[in-house]
Scaffold this active site. Structure first.
Site, short mmCIF file in Angstrom:
data_model
loop_
_atom_site.label_atom_id
_atom_site.label_comp_id
_atom_site.label_asym_id
_atom_site.label_seq_id
_atom_site.Cartn_x
_atom_site.Cartn_y
_atom_site.Cartn_z
N ASP A 32 -7.20 -2.76 10.99
CA ASP A 32 -7.82 -3.67 10.03
C ASP A 32 -8.35 -4.93 10.72
O ASP A 32 -8.83 -5.85 10.07
CB ASP A 32 -6.82 -4.02 8.92
N LYS A 71 0.84 -1.20 0.00
CA LYS A 71 0.00 0.00 0.00
C LYS A 71 0.87 1.25 0.00
O LYS A 71 1.93 1.26 0.63
CB LYS A 71 -0.84 0.04 1.29
N ARG A 90 -10.50 -11.23 2.62
CA ARG A 90 -11.41 -12.30 2.17
C ARG A 90 -10.74 -13.67 2.27
O ARG A 90 -11.43 -14.68 2.39
CB ARG A 90 -11.90 -11.99 0.75
N ASP A 124 -3.11 -7.62 -1.47
CA ASP A 124 -3.80 -6.66 -0.61
C ASP A 124 -5.28 -7.01 -0.42
O ASP A 124 -5.95 -6.43 0.43
CB ASP A 124 -3.65 -5.25 -1.19
N1 BES Z 1 -8.05 -3.43 4.66
C1 BES Z 1 -8.30 -3.09 3.31
C2 BES Z 1 -9.60 -2.34 3.11
C3 BES Z 1 -9.68 -0.97 3.70
C4 BES Z 1 -9.33 0.12 2.93
C5 BES Z 1 -10.13 -0.78 4.97
C6 BES Z 1 -9.43 1.39 3.45
C7 BES Z 1 -10.25 0.48 5.49
C8 BES Z 1 -9.89 1.57 4.74
C9 BES Z 1 -8.36 -4.33 2.44
O1 BES Z 1 -7.58 -5.40 2.85
C10 BES Z 1 -7.85 -3.94 1.09
O2 BES Z 1 -6.70 -3.63 0.98
N2 BES Z 1 -8.73 -3.98 0.08
C11 BES Z 1 -8.38 -3.64 -1.24
C12 BES Z 1 -8.86 -4.75 -2.14
C13 BES Z 1 -8.34 -4.70 -3.54
C14 BES Z 1 -6.85 -4.96 -3.56
C15 BES Z 1 -9.07 -5.75 -4.37
C16 BES Z 1 -9.06 -2.31 -1.60
O3 BES Z 1 -10.20 -2.10 -1.19
O4 BES Z 1 -8.43 -1.51 -2.27
ZN ZN Z 2 -7.23 -5.46 4.89
MN MN Z 3 -5.58 -5.27 2.18
#
Ligand code: BES
Ligand code: ZN
Ligand code: MN
Length: 508
Positions: free
Chosen positions: A294, A283, A357, A353
């Site tokens: 998280d 990230k 899931r 990332d």
């Molecule tokens: N933990 C994040 C989601 C998240 C983002 C929570 C911002 C709180 C604030 C999750 O693990 C993530 O990184 N999701 C990605 C998924 C993508 C790579 C398919 C996202 O939402 O960008």
């Molecule tokens: Zn996450």
């Molecule tokens: Mn993530």
């Protein structure tokens, strides 16, 4: 290794008491807080105000006029007084006296009373039980603070809150106890989400769950990395593989008093990523900064489980929290890796990332096979897309069952934790397909929906509800009952649902 003994003692929420007396009759309080009601010809003062004004020789109505007060929820007029009885009078706007407005009045008052020893207030005396409960919850959560300072917390919540002017004080005991359970659960999940991840690794979080769960009389089971491997939890292990601190799975079991073989079971699964770097698909700094929280879904499940007895939950509940740190290292999972989940389904990891899931899938598959629940609910900060869709004050959910969605909406309205149902669009279901595995973990847009479809495959055709509160897990500023930082969202909503008379009405 981080050491739990390094975290200094934290502040506690205020203590609450009920009293039939009016403020001027209760000795020894530092502050009196009196309600201000909006009126057609200007604001009106509520119970205890005439007596207080007379005792102190101050014109409280005049103070409202000088401040141009309206009585809207949370508006405050503070009147310092020189008296042996009390130091400060706070006039608190209570708006339409709905639960929402009293929650906001409580939070606003709590902020103004930081570092005060005690307050006697008649605000709750104008309200029925639901609004009294909302005022207590608002006062508790508006008081929240977390610190890791060398010289102690920067400020402390008001020590004691006497809810005064209640002739039926004894009959309000139950409403107060329930409110304290709800507010306390919100406080606890906010606290867990606030702990920095140099302390909060999966082992630490699992120990917290064990302590909290056992203190609440729950049965608690913890899987370490060896047992996870022996039983095939490939998703949890893959996400945790790059971390110096190994993953865990926690199970917490609640059985209501008088349960029989016919008592239905709800499984609650919460995402417990103790830090999300993104993994090798790292990230950017701005997105990583808040990722200590998280595990907010897991915190919501832990805090909810510990309060079920206090709200007299009538159904069995099994809480499951898969815990892992999504870190970067030589043993991290790679883009393109294929992992095998609990129960055998495989996933191609096209983005490291999209780790939430992967751990949720294992825990859901375990729930379906081993817990055999009547209803499955999962709670996660899963996709940043929720922020775009709903903004920061509303969480999204998906449900495979309309009756379950109806129960959830009712609980949301009662608790003040806002949610909005999103569609499991049939046409998008095929987007999760992979060329090499049963599914792709990062099927792309629309992100929140394809994530829900990914999890749906692990829900075993049960009535299932997936709550994605990535949108509502962090408050940008102090506002109403939320304090800047992790929100601890979820337990109030889940407890309003599971603590209702028949949580599965219309479902099983
Ligand atoms: N933990 C994040 C989601 C998240 C983002 C929570 C911002 C709180 C604030 C999750 O693990 C993530 O990184 N999701 C990605 C998924 C993508 C790579 C398919 C996202 O939402 O960008
Ligand atoms: Zn996450
Ligand atoms: Mn993530």
């Amino acid at each position: 290794m981080a050491d739990s003994r390094l975290l200094p003692p934290q502040v506690s929420p205020p203590e609450f008491a009920l009293s039939p007396a009016l403020p001027h009759q209760v000795g020894g309080a530092e502050v009196w807080a009196l309600p201000v009601l909006p009126g057609d010809d200007g604001p009106l003062l509520g119970p205890g105000a005439d007596e207080a004004a007379e005792r102190l020789g101050v014109d409280l109505l005049g103070a409202l006029e000088s401040a141009r007060a309206t009585g809207r929820a949370g508006e405050l007029v503070t009147v310092p007084v020189v008296s042996d009885d009390v130091r400060l009078v706070v006039l608190v706007g209570v708006g339409d006296q709905s639960p929402t407005d009293l929650r906001r009045a409580g939070a606003s008052l709590a902020r103004a009373l930081k570092d005060r020893a005690s307050v006697v207030t008649t605000v709750a005396s104008i309200a029925p039980d639901e609004a009294l409960a909302a005022f207590v919850v608002g006062t508790m959560l508006g008081s929240f603070g977390f610190h890791w300072r060398s010289d102690g917390p920067a400020e402390r919540p008001v020590g004691r809150v006497v809810l005064a002017g209640l002739p039926d004080a004894e009959e309000r005991d139950e409403a107060l106890a329930r409110a304290i359970a709800l507010g306390g659960a919100g406080w606890r999940s906010r606290m867990l989400a606030s702990v920095p991840s140099n302390l909060k690794n999966p082992g630490w979080l699992a120990e917290q769950a064990r302590e909290i769960g056992e203190a609440a009389g729950l049965e608690v089971t913890v899987w370490d990395e060896e047992r996870l491997a022996a039983e095939g939890f490939g998703g949890i292990l893959a996400v945790g593989a790059g971390s110096a601190t190994p993953p865990r799975l926690v199970r917490m079991d609640y059985t209501p008093h008088g349960a029989s073989r016919r008592t239905p079971t709800v499984a609650l699964v919460g995402k417990g990523i103790t830090f999300d770097t993104g993994g090798l698909d790292i990230k950017p700094p701005d997105n990583m900064l808040t990722m200590k929280r998280d595990m907010s879904g897991g915190a919501a499940v832990i805090a909810t489980m510990a309060a079920l007895r206090d709200v007299d939950c009538p159904v069995r509940v099994v809480g499951l929290v898969p815990m892992a740190e999504n870190a970067i290292g030589g043993s991290s999972m790679r883009p393109g890796d294929v992992i095998r989940h609990y129960g055998g389904r495989t996933t191609e990891v096209t983005n490291t990332d999209a780790e939430g899931r992967l751990v949720m899938a294992d825990a859901m598959a375990y729930a379906v096979r081993e817990v055999e629940p009547d209803v499955l609910v999962d709670v996660a900060t899963l996709t940043g897309a929720m922020k775009v869709a709903l903004g920061l004050n509303t969480a999204g959910y998906f449900a495979s069952h309309d009756g379950l969605a109806a129960r959830f909406d009712a609980a949301s309205a009662e608790s003040g934790e806002l949610v909005w149902r999103l569609p499991l669009v049939d046409d998008y279901r095929e987007r999760i397909t992979s060329k090499v595995a049963d599914a792709d973990n990062s099927a792309g847009s629309p992100m929140a929906i394809t994530a829900a479809h990914f999890l749906e495959a692990f829900s075993g055709d049960l009535p299932w509800l997936h709550l994605d509160f990535a949108s509502h897990a962090e408050a940008p500023a102090d506002r109403h009952e939320w304090t800047q930082g992790p929100t601890g969202f979820g337990p109030r909503l889940l407890l309003a649902w599971l603590g209702s008379d028949d949580p599965l009405e219309g479902v099983v």
